[in-house]
Design a protein around this motif. Structure first.
Motif, PDB file in Angstrom:
ATOM      1  N   TRP A 232       0.844  -1.193   0.000  1.00 34.06           N
ATOM      2  CA  TRP A 232       0.000   0.000   0.000  1.00 34.06           C
ATOM      3  C   TRP A 232       0.882   1.247   0.000  1.00 34.06           C
ATOM      4  O   TRP A 232       0.634   2.198  -0.753  1.00 34.06           O
TER       5      TRP A 232
ATOM      6  N   ARG B 122       2.418   2.027  -3.423  1.00 32.60           N
ATOM      7  CA  ARG B 122       1.441   2.656  -4.323  1.00 32.60           C
ATOM      8  C   ARG B 122       1.182   4.106  -3.912  1.00 32.60           C
ATOM      9  O   ARG B 122       1.104   5.003  -4.747  1.00 32.60           O
ATOM     10  N   TRP B 123       1.022   4.320  -2.596  1.00 31.31           N
ATOM     11  CA  TRP B 123       0.761   5.675  -2.110  1.00 31.31           C
ATOM     12  C   TRP B 123       1.934   6.591  -2.440  1.00 31.31           C
ATOM     13  O   TRP B 123       1.739   7.718  -2.905  1.00 31.31           O
TER      14      TRP B 123
ATOM     15  N   GLU C 219       4.138   6.389  -4.788  1.00 28.99           N
ATOM     16  CA  GLU C 219       4.164   6.683  -6.221  1.00 28.99           C
ATOM     17  C   GLU C 219       3.196   7.819  -6.540  1.00 28.99           C
ATOM     18  O   GLU C 219       3.529   8.757  -7.268  1.00 28.99           O
ATOM     19  N   GLY C 220       1.987   7.745  -5.975  1.00 28.16           N
ATOM     20  CA  GLY C 220       1.010   8.810  -6.188  1.00 28.16           C
ATOM     21  C   GLY C 220       1.442  10.121  -5.566  1.00 28.16           C
ATOM     22  O   GLY C 220       1.249  11.195  -6.142  1.00 28.16           O
TER      23      GLY C 220
END
Length: 106
Positions: A65, A68-69, A71-72
């Motif tokens: 998680w 992914r976070w 990267e955003g």
């Protein structure tokens, strides 16, 4: 304000600090009522003593998680348009479901 650390045991933990009015709504909904009451009682006591107070919350993060976070978040931080709004939106995803660190003090 937030920071993500890797603990000695390898776990990822987000620590978030802020004013009680901003932080208490970010706590997990299953936070025991007696812990909330004790925290609010202590905050009120410190305030009556003329002390400034901050609340610290923590959240363990799943590594997938977090990847992914992050990267955003990095994409938002590099945005040419609406950067502040995008970074704020990413921060909101991290700064929720917090726990008060330490043992409960009912």
């Amino acid at each position: 304000m937030s920071v993500v650390i890797r603990a000695p045991n390898g776990r990822l933990v987000a620590f978030v600090k802020g004013a009680d009015s901003a932080m208490l709504p970010l706590l997990r909904p299953d936070t025991p009522e007696e812990v909330l009451e004790a925290t609010q009682r202590d905050l009120s006591f410190f305030a009556t003593q003329g002390l400034r107070t901050l609340v610290v919350g923590a959240r363990q993060l799943d590594p997938a998680w977090y990847a992914r976070w992050d990267e955003g978040y990095q994409s938002a931080a590099a945005a040419l348009h609406d950067r502040d709004e995008k970074v704020s939106a990413a921060a909101l995803e991290l700064e929720k479901e917090l726990e008060l660190p330490g043992p409960p003090y009912p």
